[in-house]
Design an enzyme around this catalytic site. Structure first.
Site, PDB file in Angstrom:
ATOM      1  N   ASP A  98      75.132  57.490  48.902  1.00  0.00           N
ATOM      2  CA  ASP A  98      74.590  56.615  49.940  1.00  0.00           C
ATOM      3  C   ASP A  98      73.248  56.070  49.441  1.00  0.00           C
ATOM      4  O   ASP A  98      72.270  56.805  49.353  1.00  0.00           O
ATOM      5  CB  ASP A  98      74.360  57.385  51.245  1.00  0.00           C
ATOM      6  CG  ASP A  98      75.644  57.716  51.990  1.00  0.00           C
ATOM      7  OD1 ASP A  98      76.716  57.730  51.350  1.00  0.00           O
ATOM      8  OD2 ASP A  98      75.572  57.996  53.201  1.00  0.00           O
ATOM      9  N   LYS A 160      76.313  50.811  55.665  1.00  0.00           N
ATOM     10  CA  LYS A 160      75.815  51.867  56.552  1.00  0.00           C
ATOM     11  C   LYS A 160      74.594  51.344  57.293  1.00  0.00           C
ATOM     12  O   LYS A 160      73.742  50.666  56.708  1.00  0.00           O
ATOM     13  CB  LYS A 160      75.477  53.102  55.712  1.00  0.00           C
ATOM     14  CG  LYS A 160      74.821  54.245  56.450  1.00  0.00           C
ATOM     15  CD  LYS A 160      74.584  55.413  55.490  1.00  0.00           C
ATOM     16  CE  LYS A 160      73.715  56.498  56.109  1.00  0.00           C
ATOM     17  NZ  LYS A 160      73.463  57.620  55.158  1.00  0.00           N
ATOM     18  N   LYS A 189      79.628  52.686  58.257  1.00  0.00           N
ATOM     19  CA  LYS A 189      79.107  53.997  58.655  1.00  0.00           C
ATOM     20  C   LYS A 189      77.959  53.816  59.629  1.00  0.00           C
ATOM     21  O   LYS A 189      76.967  53.150  59.325  1.00  0.00           O
ATOM     22  CB  LYS A 189      78.651  54.786  57.426  1.00  0.00           C
ATOM     23  CG  LYS A 189      78.055  56.155  57.759  1.00  0.00           C
ATOM     24  CD  LYS A 189      77.726  56.936  56.491  1.00  0.00           C
ATOM     25  CE  LYS A 189      76.964  58.216  56.790  1.00  0.00           C
ATOM     26  NZ  LYS A 189      76.648  58.989  55.560  1.00  0.00           N
TER      27      LYS A 189
END
Length: 229
Positions: A98, A160, A189
């Site tokens: 991430d 995300k 996400k």
């Protein structure tokens, strides 16, 4: 994914990245995080790079993915340094990365720099899943759309919402905007502030296919207690 398609707490668990990213997180806390993820069959465990080797060791042979953050939480790191951090995390067992985008470059209109930054990490973790954190609370809607589009162009697997360390977390409106921007080709996400079943349901209904949360155990336990999905 339609929230109505989720039939129980196990379905919800399969969308959760069980997260511990505090600066003062300890190895025993990471071990407990991983044990909880195994017990509840979460999708992934997300930790800082210093802990990803331990997480990978504990999760080895399971379906729970070890995940490391990169350029976290500011994104204000040179692309080659983000790439090196990602490569190091992969070498220690990370199956997912991430990363935080270059927010300053995005706001300055340097689209190529943002795209190249993501692409550098993409190349460094080839074969691993890459999620790109756009930190929606610091962007207007046009910038959010642009960040998502650049992430798609650079080969991201997910976009995300948030690090959880800035001025705000995920919102239903942002998740919906991101899903509308990226279409069905990649994941979205929702991360930051997802602490209740109501919030989880809303994020999933808006288009989230992962939930980053430190409250995963509470969410699935609430489902088992009768407030099920």
């Amino acid at each position: 994914m339609d929230a109505s398609a989720l039939s129980g707490s196990h379905d919800l668990a399969g969308l959760i990245d069980h997260t511990l990213l505090r600066a003062d997180a300890t190895a025993p806390e990471v071990r407990r995080l991983c044990e909880e993820a195994l017990a509840h069959r979460f999708k992934a465990v997300c930790v800082n790079p210093v802990h990803v080797g331990l997480a990978a060791e504990i999760l080895a042979g399971s379906a729970v993915a070890p995940c490391s953050v990169v350029g976290f939480p500011l994104g204000a790191v040179m692309p080659q340094d983000k790439a090196a951090e990602a490569a190091g995390a992969v070498a220690r067992g990370a199956a997912e990365i991430d990363m935080v985008i270059a927010l300053g470059a995005l706001k300055a209109g340097d689209h190529a720099a943002v795209r190249d930054d993501i692409a550098a990490v993409r190349a460094a973790c080839r074969g691993r899943l890459l999620k790109v954190i756009v930190e929606t609370c610091l962007l207007d809607d046009a910038q959010k759309r642009l960040a998502c589009s650049l992430a798609v162009e650079a080969g991201a697997d997910f976009v995300k919402t948030s690090t959880g360390f800035s001025t705000g977390g995920a919102t239903v409106a942002d998740v919906a905007l991101m899903r509308a921007t990226v279409g069905d080709g990649i994941g979205v996400k929702a991360s930051g502030g997802v602490r209740s079943l109501e919030s989880a349901r809303a994020m999933i209904a808006a288009g989230a296919t992962r939930l980053g949360t430190s409250s995963g155990v509470a969410l699935v336990t609430a489902g088992l207690a009768g407030d099920g999905y």
